[in-house]
Design a protein around this motif. Structure first.
Motif, PDB file in Angstrom:
ATOM      1  N   LEU A  66       3.901  -6.543  14.830  1.00 29.26           N
ATOM      2  CA  LEU A  66       3.705  -5.119  15.075  1.00 29.26           C
ATOM      3  C   LEU A  66       4.635  -4.353  14.148  1.00 29.26           C
ATOM      4  O   LEU A  66       5.857  -4.537  14.207  1.00 29.26           O
ATOM      5  N   PHE A  67       4.085  -3.528  13.279  1.00 27.74           N
ATOM      6  CA  PHE A  67       4.891  -2.717  12.375  1.00 27.74           C
ATOM      7  C   PHE A  67       5.083  -1.336  12.995  1.00 27.74           C
ATOM      8  O   PHE A  67       4.121  -0.690  13.398  1.00 27.74           O
ATOM      9  N   VAL A  68       6.343  -0.889  13.055  1.00 27.57           N
ATOM     10  CA  VAL A  68       6.679   0.405  13.645  1.00 27.57           C
ATOM     11  C   VAL A  68       7.258   1.303  12.564  1.00 27.57           C
ATOM     12  O   VAL A  68       8.219   0.931  11.875  1.00 27.57           O
ATOM     13  N   ALA A  95      -0.750  -6.670  23.075  1.00 26.69           N
ATOM     14  CA  ALA A  95       0.693  -6.717  23.289  1.00 26.69           C
ATOM     15  C   ALA A  95       1.175  -8.150  23.457  1.00 26.69           C
ATOM     16  O   ALA A  95       2.229  -8.532  22.931  1.00 26.69           O
ATOM     17  N   ARG A  96       0.413  -8.947  24.181  1.00 31.54           N
ATOM     18  CA  ARG A  96       0.816 -10.337  24.413  1.00 31.54           C
ATOM     19  C   ARG A  96       0.769 -11.172  23.149  1.00 31.54           C
ATOM     20  O   ARG A  96       1.436 -12.198  23.042  1.00 31.54           O
ATOM     21  N   ARG A  97      -0.042 -10.744  22.184  1.00 29.72           N
ATOM     22  CA  ARG A  97      -0.150 -11.480  20.927  1.00 29.72           C
ATOM     23  C   ARG A  97       1.059 -11.254  20.018  1.00 29.72           C
ATOM     24  O   ARG A  97       1.355 -12.069  19.134  1.00 29.72           O
ATOM     25  N   ILE A  98       1.784 -10.150  20.227  1.00 26.72           N
ATOM     26  CA  ILE A  98       2.893  -9.797  19.339  1.00 26.72           C
ATOM     27  C   ILE A  98       4.117 -10.659  19.615  1.00 26.72           C
ATOM     28  O   ILE A  98       4.607 -10.734  20.744  1.00 26.72           O
ATOM     29  N   THR A  99       4.625 -11.310  18.588  1.00 28.99           N
ATOM     30  CA  THR A  99       5.871 -12.078  18.707  1.00 28.99           C
ATOM     31  C   THR A  99       6.952 -11.559  17.758  1.00 28.99           C
ATOM     32  O   THR A  99       8.098 -11.979  17.855  1.00 28.99           O
ATOM     33  N   ARG A 100       6.567 -10.657  16.858  1.00 28.54           N
ATOM     34  CA  ARG A 100       7.543 -10.070  15.939  1.00 28.54           C
ATOM     35  C   ARG A 100       7.288  -8.578  15.798  1.00 28.54           C
ATOM     36  O   ARG A 100       6.128  -8.133  15.792  1.00 28.54           O
ATOM     37  N   ILE A 101       8.379  -7.820  15.651  1.00 26.98           N
ATOM     38  CA  ILE A 101       8.291  -6.384  15.419  1.00 26.98           C
ATOM     39  C   ILE A 101       9.095  -6.061  14.166  1.00 26.98           C
ATOM     40  O   ILE A 101      10.235  -6.520  14.012  1.00 26.98           O
ATOM     41  N   ALA A 102       8.491  -5.287  13.267  1.00 20.77           N
ATOM     42  CA  ALA A 102       9.142  -4.942  12.003  1.00 20.77           C
ATOM     43  C   ALA A 102       9.243  -3.436  11.861  1.00 20.77           C
ATOM     44  O   ALA A 102       8.325  -2.698  12.227  1.00 20.77           O
ATOM     45  N   ALA A 103      10.379  -2.975  11.345  1.00 19.28           N
ATOM     46  CA  ALA A 103      10.574  -1.551  11.057  1.00 19.28           C
ATOM     47  C   ALA A 103      10.145  -1.277   9.624  1.00 19.28           C
ATOM     48  O   ALA A 103      10.553  -1.983   8.702  1.00 19.28           O
ATOM     49  N   ILE A 104       9.297  -0.251   9.447  1.00 24.00           N
ATOM     50  CA  ILE A 104       8.877   0.128   8.102  1.00 24.00           C
ATOM     51  C   ILE A 104       9.181   1.607   7.876  1.00 24.00           C
ATOM     52  O   ILE A 104       9.167   2.407   8.806  1.00 24.00           O
ATOM     53  N   THR A 105       9.477   1.943   6.633  1.00 20.70           N
ATOM     54  CA  THR A 105       9.741   3.328   6.257  1.00 20.70           C
ATOM     55  C   THR A 105       8.681   3.789   5.270  1.00 20.70           C
ATOM     56  O   THR A 105       7.693   3.087   5.029  1.00 20.70           O
ATOM     57  N   SER A 106       8.866   4.974   4.701  1.00 21.35           N
ATOM     58  CA  SER A 106       7.833   5.582   3.862  1.00 21.35           C
ATOM     59  C   SER A 106       7.411   4.650   2.738  1.00 21.35           C
ATOM     60  O   SER A 106       8.214   3.912   2.169  1.00 21.35           O
ATOM     61  N   SER A 156      -0.888   7.039  13.046  1.00 20.49           N
ATOM     62  CA  SER A 156      -0.408   6.179  14.125  1.00 20.49           C
ATOM     63  C   SER A 156       1.037   5.754  13.898  1.00 20.49           C
ATOM     64  O   SER A 156       1.420   5.410  12.771  1.00 20.49           O
ATOM     65  N   PRO A 157       1.865   5.730  14.953  1.00 20.76           N
ATOM     66  CA  PRO A 157       3.262   5.295  14.796  1.00 20.76           C
ATOM     67  C   PRO A 157       3.412   3.790  14.679  1.00 20.76           C
ATOM     68  O   PRO A 157       4.461   3.302  14.291  1.00 20.76           O
ATOM     69  N   ILE A 158       2.358   3.036  15.041  1.00 19.26           N
ATOM     70  CA  ILE A 158       2.431   1.578  14.989  1.00 19.26           C
ATOM     71  C   ILE A 158       1.188   1.023  14.301  1.00 19.26           C
ATOM     72  O   ILE A 158       0.138   1.654  14.282  1.00 19.26           O
ATOM     73  N   LEU A 159       1.343  -0.170  13.737  1.00 22.15           N
ATOM     74  CA  LEU A 159       0.236  -0.820  13.038  1.00 22.15           C
ATOM     75  C   LEU A 159       0.278  -2.316  13.323  1.00 22.15           C
ATOM     76  O   LEU A 159       1.346  -2.933  13.282  1.00 22.15           O
ATOM     77  N   TYR A 160      -0.872  -2.892  13.604  1.00 21.52           N
ATOM     78  CA  TYR A 160      -0.979  -4.335  13.793  1.00 21.52           C
ATOM     79  C   TYR A 160      -1.143  -5.024  12.446  1.00 21.52           C
ATOM     80  O   TYR A 160      -1.889  -4.557  11.585  1.00 21.52           O
ATOM     81  N   SER A 161      -0.490  -6.167  12.289  1.00 29.04           N
ATOM     82  CA  SER A 161      -0.631  -6.908  11.033  1.00 29.04           C
ATOM     83  C   SER A 161      -2.071  -7.348  10.821  1.00 29.04           C
ATOM     84  O   SER A 161      -2.574  -7.338   9.697  1.00 29.04           O
ATOM     85  N   GLN A 162      -2.760  -7.720  11.892  1.00 31.05           N
ATOM     86  CA  GLN A 162      -4.145  -8.154  11.760  1.00 31.05           C
ATOM     87  C   GLN A 162      -5.031  -7.029  11.235  1.00 31.05           C
ATOM     88  O   GLN A 162      -5.889  -7.255  10.378  1.00 31.05           O
ATOM     89  N   ALA A 163      -4.810  -5.804  11.742  1.00 29.30           N
ATOM     90  CA  ALA A 163      -5.596  -4.661  11.282  1.00 29.30           C
ATOM     91  C   ALA A 163      -5.300  -4.349   9.818  1.00 29.30           C
ATOM     92  O   ALA A 163      -6.202  -4.020   9.037  1.00 29.30           O
ATOM     93  N   LEU A 164      -4.032  -4.425   9.435  1.00 29.51           N
ATOM     94  CA  LEU A 164      -3.665  -4.185   8.040  1.00 29.51           C
ATOM     95  C   LEU A 164      -4.312  -5.213   7.122  1.00 29.51           C
ATOM     96  O   LEU A 164      -4.772  -4.886   6.024  1.00 29.51           O
ATOM     97  N   ARG A 165      -4.345  -6.437   7.589  1.00 34.13           N
ATOM     98  CA  ARG A 165      -4.873  -7.524   6.765  1.00 34.13           C
ATOM     99  C   ARG A 165      -6.382  -7.431   6.582  1.00 34.13           C
ATOM    100  O   ARG A 165      -6.920  -7.683   5.509  1.00 34.13           O
ATOM    101  N   ASP A 166      -7.074  -7.047   7.652  1.00 28.96           N
ATOM    102  CA  ASP A 166      -8.531  -7.134   7.648  1.00 28.96           C
ATOM    103  C   ASP A 166      -9.234  -5.878   7.143  1.00 28.96           C
ATOM    104  O   ASP A 166     -10.437  -5.906   6.893  1.00 28.96           O
ATOM    105  N   LYS A 167      -8.503  -4.757   7.031  1.00 26.01           N
ATOM    106  CA  LYS A 167      -9.142  -3.515   6.623  1.00 26.01           C
ATOM    107  C   LYS A 167      -8.471  -2.967   5.370  1.00 26.01           C
ATOM    108  O   LYS A 167      -7.304  -2.582   5.388  1.00 26.01           O
ATOM    109  N   ALA A 168      -9.218  -2.925   4.290  1.00 24.74           N
ATOM    110  CA  ALA A 168      -8.676  -2.398   3.035  1.00 24.74           C
ATOM    111  C   ALA A 168      -8.536  -0.883   3.137  1.00 24.74           C
ATOM    112  O   ALA A 168      -9.397  -0.208   3.713  1.00 24.74           O
TER     113      ALA A 168
END
Length: 286
Positions: A135-137, A185-196, A259-271
């Motif tokens: 989960l990227f925040v 939520a149950r799928r998330i095992t890591r949370i990463a902070a991202i900036t601009s 959105s304040p948060i992004l799923y890695s799966q969504a980032l990966r699958d949608k250009a």
């Protein structure tokens, strides 16, 4: 007191422009916007007509006291993109009280030297290589309202300020409270902070998960259940310190959205959408 409206012959010459609504007494900026035509007058007109938005209610209250805000045009003769960029810059620097959103392109505006170094000096990492469980925040500075349908605001510090206080400050900022489905939520095992610019600044393993109905120390209940992670510990990851890109559209920022948060799966699958380019119009011969 300035009550004059733009004349039609003047409007015809303006193109896109950026404007301010200012307190007539102090001169403080209350609102920054962009538009064309008579847009600068639209907010006071909506307030007088009984508009229910927070901005319109505040303007109507001022009008009822005989304190009509001054309408000022900052720059005119702009393209729409130029107007959007200037609007975002002014909102980022001034932080007018009646603006509820940050403006288009705010991630490219008014950032620290440290953040600029991290962003432009980061190696690219293709999001198609991300695992499913991250989960990227987004860590944003300033007044921040995560969800438009709830009038709950937070005052956030820049990432650098959090980092100076240590991991506990970063964890407190990114661990919640987020609107996510329980399955996700149950799928998330890591949370990463991202900036601009989609730069990953730190990554944490997350173990505990709890449903919450209000923020810590607050009696204001959320409209819907949110989730908060706990037991976060630093983790090594190949994308830590990198700038996230999508290999199909490498020039676009795949994290650029409201959105304040992004799923890695969504980032990966949608250009992401390619960056907009200014179209040149060809004149007809005649």
């Amino acid at each position: 007191m300035h009550t004059e409206v733009l004349r039609p012959d003047v409007i015809a010459q303006l193109g896109f422009y950026v404007y301010r609504l200012c307190d007539a007494g102090s001169g403080d900026t209350l609102y920054v916007g962009k538009g064309h035509g008579g847009r600068v007058h639209a907010h006071l007109a909506a307030a007088a007509a009984g508009g229910e938005k927070r901005k319109e209610a505040a303007l109507r209250e001022m009008l009822s006291r005989g304190q009509r805000p001054v309408e000022r045009v900052v720059r005119w003769g702009l393209s729409e993109r130029e107007a959007l960029t200037l609007e975002a810059a002014l909102i980022a620097v001034i932080q007018p009280p009646l603006n509820s959103t940050s403006g288009h392109g705010v991630d490219d505006t008014d950032i620290t030297v440290s953040e600029l170094n991290a962003r432009l000096g980061a190696a690219p990492f293709d999001v198609r290589q991300l695992p499913d469980d991250v989960l990227f925040v987004k860590v944003r500075e300033g007044s921040y309202k995560p969800y438009e349908d709830e009038d709950i605001w937070f005052e956030n510090e820049p990432y650098e300020a959090l980092a100076l206080r240590g991991d506990s400050a970063i964890i407190d900022r990114i661990c919640g409270d987020w609107r996510v489905g329980l399955h996700s939520a149950r799928r998330i095992t890591r949370i990463a902070a991202i900036t601009s610019g989609g730069v990953v600044r730190s990554v944490f393993d997350a173990a505990g998960l709890a449903a919450v109905t209000s923020s810590p120390g607050s009696n204001v209940r959320y409209k819907t259940v949110r989730y908060r992670w706990s037991s976060l510990t630093r983790a090594d990851a190949p994308y830590d310190g990198c700038r996230l890109v999508h290999g199909v559209v490498p020039d676009a920022d795949p994290t650029k959205c409201q959105s304040p948060i992004l799923y890695s799966q969504a980032l990966r699958d949608k250009a992401p959408k390619p960056p907009q380019t200014t179209r040149k119009t060809r004149r007809k011969k005649g």
